[in-house]
Design a protein around this motif. Structure first.
Motif, PDB file in Angstrom:
ATOM      1  N   VAL A 102     -20.279  -8.869   1.624  1.00 31.87           N
ATOM      2  CA  VAL A 102     -19.737  -7.997   2.666  1.00 31.87           C
ATOM      3  C   VAL A 102     -18.461  -8.597   3.247  1.00 31.87           C
ATOM      4  O   VAL A 102     -18.384  -9.799   3.486  1.00 31.87           O
ATOM      5  N   ALA A 103     -17.442  -7.771   3.450  1.00 29.46           N
ATOM      6  CA  ALA A 103     -16.204  -8.220   4.112  1.00 29.46           C
ATOM      7  C   ALA A 103     -16.016  -7.344   5.346  1.00 29.46           C
ATOM      8  O   ALA A 103     -15.704  -6.168   5.245  1.00 29.46           O
ATOM      9  N   LEU A 104     -16.246  -7.945   6.502  1.00 32.83           N
ATOM     10  CA  LEU A 104     -16.225  -7.210   7.766  1.00 32.83           C
ATOM     11  C   LEU A 104     -14.920  -7.500   8.500  1.00 32.83           C
ATOM     12  O   LEU A 104     -14.505  -8.646   8.613  1.00 32.83           O
ATOM     13  N   ALA A 105     -14.274  -6.441   8.991  1.00 31.36           N
ATOM     14  CA  ALA A 105     -13.055  -6.638   9.782  1.00 31.36           C
ATOM     15  C   ALA A 105     -13.143  -5.790  11.047  1.00 31.36           C
ATOM     16  O   ALA A 105     -13.390  -4.594  10.973  1.00 31.36           O
ATOM     17  N   ALA A 106     -12.976  -6.431  12.196  1.00 33.19           N
ATOM     18  CA  ALA A 106     -12.968  -5.705  13.467  1.00 33.19           C
ATOM     19  C   ALA A 106     -11.529  -5.651  13.965  1.00 33.19           C
ATOM     20  O   ALA A 106     -10.885  -6.694  14.101  1.00 33.19           O
ATOM     21  N   PHE A 107     -11.041  -4.458  14.209  1.00 29.32           N
ATOM     22  CA  PHE A 107      -9.651  -4.308  14.669  1.00 29.32           C
ATOM     23  C   PHE A 107      -9.611  -4.093  16.177  1.00 29.32           C
ATOM     24  O   PHE A 107     -10.134  -3.103  16.681  1.00 29.32           O
ATOM     25  N   LYS A 108      -9.025  -5.032  16.866  1.00 34.69           N
ATOM     26  CA  LYS A 108      -8.844  -4.951  18.316  1.00 34.69           C
ATOM     27  C   LYS A 108      -7.467  -4.359  18.603  1.00 34.69           C
ATOM     28  O   LYS A 108      -6.733  -4.007  17.686  1.00 34.69           O
ATOM     29  N   ALA A 109      -7.096  -4.351  19.892  1.00 32.70           N
ATOM     30  CA  ALA A 109      -5.729  -3.965  20.239  1.00 32.70           C
ATOM     31  C   ALA A 109      -4.774  -4.849  19.440  1.00 32.70           C
ATOM     32  O   ALA A 109      -4.983  -6.062  19.347  1.00 32.70           O
ATOM     33  N   PRO A 110      -3.751  -4.269  18.830  1.00 30.54           N
ATOM     34  CA  PRO A 110      -2.864  -5.073  17.973  1.00 30.54           C
ATOM     35  C   PRO A 110      -2.127  -6.167  18.749  1.00 30.54           C
ATOM     36  O   PRO A 110      -1.787  -5.990  19.917  1.00 30.54           O
ATOM     37  N   THR A 111      -1.925  -7.293  18.084  1.00 31.09           N
ATOM     38  CA  THR A 111      -1.159  -8.385  18.687  1.00 31.09           C
ATOM     39  C   THR A 111       0.330  -8.044  18.629  1.00 31.09           C
ATOM     40  O   THR A 111       0.738  -7.091  17.962  1.00 31.09           O
ATOM     41  N   LYS A 112       1.113  -8.877  19.291  1.00 32.33           N
ATOM     42  CA  LYS A 112       2.565  -8.685  19.274  1.00 32.33           C
ATOM     43  C   LYS A 112       3.095  -8.751  17.838  1.00 32.33           C
ATOM     44  O   LYS A 112       3.938  -7.945  17.446  1.00 32.33           O
ATOM     45  N   GLU A 113       2.571  -9.701  17.071  1.00 29.54           N
ATOM     46  CA  GLU A 113       3.019  -9.828  15.678  1.00 29.54           C
ATOM     47  C   GLU A 113       2.657  -8.572  14.881  1.00 29.54           C
ATOM     48  O   GLU A 113       3.468  -8.072  14.101  1.00 29.54           O
ATOM     49  N   GLU A 114       1.444  -8.082  15.095  1.00 30.04           N
ATOM     50  CA  GLU A 114       1.009  -6.887  14.363  1.00 30.04           C
ATOM     51  C   GLU A 114       1.851  -5.669  14.745  1.00 30.04           C
ATOM     52  O   GLU A 114       2.197  -4.841  13.897  1.00 30.04           O
ATOM     53  N   LEU A 115       2.189  -5.580  16.030  1.00 27.81           N
ATOM     54  CA  LEU A 115       2.996  -4.449  16.494  1.00 27.81           C
ATOM     55  C   LEU A 115       4.407  -4.470  15.908  1.00 27.81           C
ATOM     56  O   LEU A 115       5.068  -3.434  15.797  1.00 27.81           O
ATOM     57  N   ALA A 116       4.858  -5.657  15.535  1.00 23.30           N
ATOM     58  CA  ALA A 116       6.208  -5.781  14.978  1.00 23.30           C
ATOM     59  C   ALA A 116       6.271  -5.254  13.540  1.00 23.30           C
ATOM     60  O   ALA A 116       7.346  -5.016  13.007  1.00 23.30           O
TER      61      ALA A 116
ATOM     62  N   VAL B  94     -28.769 -17.536   7.012  1.00 20.91           N
ATOM     63  CA  VAL B  94     -27.590 -16.999   7.704  1.00 20.91           C
ATOM     64  C   VAL B  94     -27.670 -15.468   7.758  1.00 20.91           C
ATOM     65  O   VAL B  94     -27.296 -14.844   8.759  1.00 20.91           O
ATOM     66  N   GLY B  95     -28.205 -14.866   6.699  1.00 19.87           N
ATOM     67  CA  GLY B  95     -28.249 -13.409   6.598  1.00 19.87           C
ATOM     68  C   GLY B  95     -29.146 -12.745   7.628  1.00 19.87           C
ATOM     69  O   GLY B  95     -29.088 -11.534   7.805  1.00 19.87           O
ATOM     70  N   SER B  96     -29.960 -13.528   8.326  1.00 19.67           N
ATOM     71  CA  SER B  96     -30.825 -12.937   9.350  1.00 19.67           C
ATOM     72  C   SER B  96     -30.060 -12.717  10.655  1.00 19.67           C
ATOM     73  O   SER B  96     -30.548 -12.070  11.569  1.00 19.67           O
ATOM     74  N   VAL B  97     -28.866 -13.266  10.743  1.00 24.49           N
ATOM     75  CA  VAL B  97     -28.069 -13.192  11.966  1.00 24.49           C
ATOM     76  C   VAL B  97     -27.130 -11.981  11.898  1.00 24.49           C
ATOM     77  O   VAL B  97     -26.700 -11.581  10.821  1.00 24.49           O
ATOM     78  N   ASP B  98     -26.808 -11.412  13.035  1.00 25.60           N
ATOM     79  CA  ASP B  98     -25.844 -10.306  13.125  1.00 25.60           C
ATOM     80  C   ASP B  98     -24.542 -10.689  12.411  1.00 25.60           C
ATOM     81  O   ASP B  98     -23.899 -11.669  12.793  1.00 25.60           O
ATOM     82  N   PRO B  99     -24.147  -9.932  11.379  1.00 24.15           N
ATOM     83  CA  PRO B  99     -22.943 -10.321  10.633  1.00 24.15           C
ATOM     84  C   PRO B  99     -21.680 -10.366  11.493  1.00 24.15           C
ATOM     85  O   PRO B  99     -20.710 -11.013  11.124  1.00 24.15           O
ATOM     86  N   GLN B 100     -21.704  -9.690  12.641  1.00 24.05           N
ATOM     87  CA  GLN B 100     -20.527  -9.690  13.505  1.00 24.05           C
ATOM     88  C   GLN B 100     -20.276 -11.057  14.149  1.00 24.05           C
ATOM     89  O   GLN B 100     -19.205 -11.280  14.721  1.00 24.05           O
ATOM     90  N   GLY B 101     -21.266 -11.964  14.067  1.00 23.52           N
ATOM     91  CA  GLY B 101     -21.091 -13.274  14.677  1.00 23.52           C
ATOM     92  C   GLY B 101     -20.975 -14.389  13.658  1.00 23.52           C
ATOM     93  O   GLY B 101     -20.988 -15.566  14.022  1.00 23.52           O
ATOM     94  N   VAL B 102     -20.868 -14.015  12.383  1.00 24.07           N
ATOM     95  CA  VAL B 102     -20.835 -15.012  11.312  1.00 24.07           C
ATOM     96  C   VAL B 102     -19.486 -14.978  10.604  1.00 24.07           C
ATOM     97  O   VAL B 102     -18.945 -13.909  10.336  1.00 24.07           O
ATOM     98  N   ALA B 103     -18.931 -16.155  10.324  1.00 21.97           N
ATOM     99  CA  ALA B 103     -17.691 -16.243   9.550  1.00 21.97           C
ATOM    100  C   ALA B 103     -17.980 -17.093   8.318  1.00 21.97           C
ATOM    101  O   ALA B 103     -18.166 -18.296   8.415  1.00 21.97           O
ATOM    102  N   LEU B 104     -18.035 -16.425   7.176  1.00 19.53           N
ATOM    103  CA  LEU B 104     -18.427 -17.079   5.931  1.00 19.53           C
ATOM    104  C   LEU B 104     -17.195 -17.341   5.071  1.00 19.53           C
ATOM    105  O   LEU B 104     -16.363 -16.463   4.898  1.00 19.53           O
ATOM    106  N   ALA B 105     -17.099 -18.558   4.556  1.00 19.85           N
ATOM    107  CA  ALA B 105     -15.983 -18.868   3.654  1.00 19.85           C
ATOM    108  C   ALA B 105     -16.522 -19.580   2.422  1.00 19.85           C
ATOM    109  O   ALA B 105     -17.229 -20.577   2.535  1.00 19.85           O
TER     110      ALA B 105
END
Lengths: 287, 287
Positions: A102-116, B94-105
């Protein structure tokens, strides 16, 4: 083409919930449970058997991508008003899958760099690699939702973005990524109740943001902005689905069903070995 | 300070499994289950109740970080020979935890661009942000393990890296990240069995890589390299733990216990509200 594991649907969720010609958000009842012939209890059971099915699909998707035979990926785009349940979907539907796929991405308010940069710059970087199930918690649609409601960009720029999004999603889709776009739809009353709960529990204070009420006061403007999003960006290659979400159990089972249908259409297969199995067995046995 | 949810430990796993003065990897029995006074069945129950405890810790860690009160994070570093069970740990612990709080590399063989930088360059970029549980599937230790065994760098360069790692980890630790380093230790016979299974099941072929046998033939050299890693990089701020891993159930319950202990030491609290709760209730009710 309903997923095998989910027996209580009266039709295909992707058909039932899809935004088509003439769709009007105002006509959708957020407390409805369209197409699901069961209650909370059977939904819980379906969710569990669906999790097992999703798990195998994810592993096959990942396995196949390792073999270079395919570029297939899946991208779930989640949009909603605050407290509509995006977090719950990620935790209970996406969270049932092996985190390694799984690749999860949460998008918040854009940063200054992102806005550029162009608004799609930060989105492009988070697209799922082949074999992955990507999940966008908010997305490029914020740039035509809050941006429109709050006048964060010129009208001509916002207008340009709808077509830019369609072109972008077409390219992503042509590249092998199946896009599943979901708006979780709750009622203003349900939102008030959920936000109030956050104010009543010290372990939920951290989830409350006074700004949420400010956004809430703009509800009708947001609904208009969503209606426009649906009219302009529900395409054959990346259709929108509106999921009534006052019932959390319904929203979860519905999004799981949409993901399962997408994976069923990808239909990933275990790849053939790229080595001589018997020779490797002999080599391993001797080691 | 054993986690509340895990009743079957006879001592603290972090003490029992820690690499201290005079540690010798050759003396560790990979099939042992040190300190755990129970079998596979009670481990399964402990794993479930531990998952609930881990879940709450993760949410509190995340919540507290949103309040700017703390920079606390946790980083689990996983190292092992092939098929020792890193994937299973990530999936089941690790998979038992909310994925929103995990950073996997997951660190693979370095790319050309990565090789052009110092070996810690790509590592730095994947450090968990405050509030997250980071997980490294392989790590900077590859640069003193396979790099040593396969002569991928000059001896003086490899020698330099141990101290560089200690300095790096000290800085990360001082910044608020609790580092939990784990080597999953299996026996060569157990590995042969697990690799053989991959050759016997068409749905497992994709996990098999003929190169795994080549690495396997270098087993004693790898064990020497691990021994050196332990001697040079098991520090007070980032000690190593060697977890016998022939029994998958033991490895999982042990790594979960190590994570729980780390979080117990961080002791994250629900943050106080940054707004007037009663005023917000009134504003929300009126909206």
């Amino acid at each position: 083409m309903t997923a095998k594991s989910q027996k209580n649907w009266t039709g295909e969720p992707s058909e039932l919930l899809r935004v088509g010609e003439g769709f009007r958000l105002a006509d959708v009842d957020p407390s409805a449970t369209p197409g699901y012939d069961g209650g909370k209890k059977s939904a819980q059971q379906d969710l569990e058997s669906g999790a097992a099915e999703l798990d195998e699909y994810q592993e096959r998707l990942f396995a196949e991508s390792r073999s270079d035979a395919t570029n297939a990926a899946v991208l779930l785009v989640l949009q909603a008003m605050d407290s509509a349940g995006k977090g719950g979907i990620i935790r209970h539907v996406v969270g049932s899958v092996d985190p390694q796929g799984v690749a999860l991405a949460a998008f918040k308010a854009p940063t200054k760099e992102e806005l550029a940069h162009d608004f799609l710059w930060r989105i492009e970087k988070e697209l799922p690699a082949p074999g992955f199930i990507g999940v966008f918690d908010r997305s490029h649609y914020e740039d035509v939702l809050i941006a429109r409601v709050r006048d964060l960009a010129e009208p001509t720029e916002i207008d340009r973005r709808y077509d830019a999004i369609n072109d972008f999603e077409k390219r992503v889709s042509d590249g092998g990524t199946r896009i599943v776009k979901v708006m979780l739809h709750i009622s203003p009353d349900e939102q008030r109740e959920r936000l109030m709960e956050r104010l009543e529990r010290p372990d939920k204070y951290w989830k409350y943001n006074p700004g949420d009420v400010d956004e809430r006061l703009l509800w009708p403007k947001y609904m208009d902005a969503y209606q426009l999003v649906f009219e302009r960006t529900s395409t054959p290659w990346a259709p929108w689905h509106v999921v009534p979400a006052d019932s959390k159990w319904y929203a979860r089972i519905a999004v799981q069903a949409l993901l399962l249908e997408a994976l069923e259409r990808v239909d990933p297969r275990w790849p053939a070995p790229t080595f001589d199995v018997e020779a490797e067995k002999a080599r391993l046995a001797a080691s």
